[in-house]
Design a protein around this motif. Sequence first.
Motif, mmCIF file in Angstrom:
data_model
loop_
_atom_site.group_PDB
_atom_site.id
_atom_site.type_symbol
_atom_site.label_atom_id
_atom_site.label_comp_id
_atom_site.label_asym_id
_atom_site.label_seq_id
_atom_site.Cartn_x
_atom_site.Cartn_y
_atom_site.Cartn_z
ATOM 1 N N TRP A 1 43.643 -36.360 -40.177
ATOM 2 C CA TRP A 1 44.203 -36.341 -38.815
ATOM 3 C C TRP A 1 43.618 -37.500 -38.001
ATOM 4 N N PRO A 2 44.052 -38.716 -38.271
ATOM 5 C CA PRO A 2 43.462 -39.891 -37.604
ATOM 6 C C PRO A 2 43.628 -39.867 -36.088
ATOM 7 N N LYS A 3 44.769 -39.363 -35.596
ATOM 8 C CA LYS A 3 44.960 -39.308 -34.137
ATOM 9 C C LYS A 3 43.985 -38.332 -33.486
ATOM 10 N N ALA A 4 43.750 -37.217 -34.173
ATOM 11 C CA ALA A 4 42.792 -36.248 -33.647
ATOM 12 C C ALA A 4 41.390 -36.852 -33.612
ATOM 13 N N MET A 5 41.061 -37.623 -34.647
ATOM 14 C CA MET A 5 39.745 -38.266 -34.669
ATOM 15 C C MET A 5 39.601 -39.251 -33.514
ATOM 16 N N GLU A 6 40.643 -40.047 -33.278
ATOM 17 C CA GLU A 6 40.589 -41.015 -32.181
ATOM 18 C C GLU A 6 40.402 -40.295 -30.842
ATOM 19 N N ALA A 7 41.153 -39.210 -30.655
ATOM 20 C CA ALA A 7 41.086 -38.481 -29.384
ATOM 21 C C ALA A 7 39.716 -37.843 -29.184
ATOM 22 N N LEU A 8 39.197 -37.211 -30.224
ATOM 23 C CA LEU A 8 37.906 -36.539 -30.099
ATOM 24 C C LEU A 8 36.771 -37.541 -29.885
ATOM 25 N N ALA A 9 36.832 -38.654 -30.609
ATOM 26 C CA ALA A 9 35.794 -39.672 -30.441
ATOM 27 C C ALA A 9 35.855 -40.273 -29.039
ATOM 28 N N GLY A 10 37.058 -40.543 -28.563
ATOM 29 C CA GLY A 10 37.211 -41.071 -27.204
ATOM 30 C C GLY A 10 36.710 -40.095 -26.163
ATOM 31 N N LEU A 11 37.057 -38.810 -26.343
ATOM 32 C CA LEU A 11 36.579 -37.780 -25.417
ATOM 33 C C LEU A 11 35.055 -37.709 -25.446
ATOM 34 N N GLY A 12 34.483 -37.797 -26.628
ATOM 35 C CA GLY A 12 33.025 -37.756 -26.743
ATOM 36 C C GLY A 12 32.361 -38.884 -25.980
#
Length: 642
Positions: free
Chosen positions: A218-229
């Motif tokens: 889930w690359p989009k989920a990874m991008e979103a979670l990392a950005g949120l972090g």
Amino acid sequence: MASYRYDIQGVRALAVLSVVIFHAFPSLLTGGFVGVDIFFVISGYLITNSITKDIELRRFSLQEFYRRRIRRLFPAMALVLAACIVAGYIFFDPQQLRGLSQSVVATMLFVSNIYFMKTTGYFDGASDAKPLLHTWSLSVEEQFYILFPIFMFFLFRYFRRGALGSMVLLTILCLILSEAIVRLRPEWGYFFTPARAFELLIGATVSLMVPRFRLAAWPKAMEALAGLGLVLMIVPMVFYSNKTAFPGIAAAVPCLGTALVLFVGGSSTGTLVGRLLSAGPCQFFGNLSYSLYLWHWPLLAFPRAVLGLELEPWVASLSVVAAIVISAASYRWVETPFIRPGYPRLPYLTVGGGMIAAFCAVGIAGHALNGLPMRFSPEARVLFAATDDANPRRAQCHNGTEANISYDNNCVFGAEGAAADVVVWGDSHGAELAYALGEVAPAAGHKVMQITASACPPALNTARAGRPSCQAHNARTLTALVADRNVRTVVLVAYYQVLRKEKGFDTGFEEVVRDLRKAGKNVVIVLPIPVYDFDVPSVLGSMQERGGDLSSIGVRQAEFDAAVAGTRTFLSDLAARYGARIFDPASLFCDGAFCRVYSPAVGVLYFNENHISLTAARHLSAPLLQTLAGTVSAAAGSPPPQ
């Protein structure tokens, strides 16, 4: 998953730079202190990784665990401690060197968080000149790691399937505990290990989650979670301040942000955030993070101790540059040889124990020898000794953070066989005045009660950070004073320069004056005195050693008058409105052109940055007594307003 996490080095860089900026330029990044919390999460993550790997390979050993800790922490820390001891011997006065010696012992025994919790506050101005204050975080980690490896061993041996759930539950419980400490005992929160344990446990929880939950699909989920972090780490740095209730729930925000970045990076560091954190500058400062954390604070603290607590920007900038250069050298020639493959094979437990014993011996000697006063001339030693020129009964008569001395148990000074008819009510700025007034009170037939509490001014409904009992203390005190028929006069004292910035102080102070006058009490309001950003006895003693002019240290009276003009107007209007009297102590300190910290006729006028010495208080007691006599005669002819 890559064996080396470049993104973690990047997070370390973000953490250490936020701390350094906050310490050097607090107004630029008011919440930069959360970098320490980010470090705690990283530490919990990496240590748990190491422990679980050793347990799975059946090679876990407490001895080996502590050998690694010694190899990682001791070389750079020993160098910093040695440098601080040498610099302290050269630059510090006896009192400062004695305090440094105590903190060296506390640091080497990994209890400096407890030591500083009991002797200072992290955001207190005076703490900025304590070179080892920052070691509190190392003590928190090592206290945590006394029990955590044992806990992990038994958890994996007997409850492996429930390890993650147990860690989540323990983290939540520790977060609740932290929030409770912040609410009930806020003065404990910052330095206290139980208030910080949940941060290390968040890192431990992520370590257990990474092998079980993969996000690569889930690359989009990874991008979103990392950005949120990343956002959750940076936003508190910008918007938090020393007024934020901390740690507790507030600390959970940057910790969860760190956890998200670590969690996503466990699957892939190819996200945009991962690539940013893996960039060259981030790797450079990430590699230096431990050494930079150790060096930056002493290089800021020593100039503050010598030059004044408010450093000029160029001095702070020079200190930061020096810290980076020294840290790079420390990383290259001190840290790296002990952490890279092929590190020296030494009996590290024995070496570590020897280092602890050696530094403790030096620290104990510095304490026992009272900071080696023989380094200075007799004249300078007299000036340095003014640091102890305070109310000799402060320990018994002055309320600390708890404000728990009951009205009936307050100290009373003066005429024998009489009830107290005069009360000095204030924050810590009233303690010396109360004692000095009590010394001259018998001649006028008075008896003086001291009601003083640290950072707790005589103002109703004024909530102050770190002083949870202040509001209740003031309400009880006012009620008791109003009901006490023996009390005829109340002297009000406060550190107005700081307190008038607090929300509600003006209104609360006015309510006290109004209610006391309505009860028929005479009220004397003590006006503000000049205050400074340096330790007065220390600067005077150092000036004496250099052959300087002691009477040149101070502030222009025009500058002081401008700084307190609004406060003087407020207090004078208040006195006129309610029929109170004003006592202005400034004439002892100022001559119309200059306000001094030393008078040849009197001596040292302050025992620290902003509290008058007992010597100064004694010179103020006679004119204050005359003002008290004036309140009695004035009150006889004019009833208080109703």
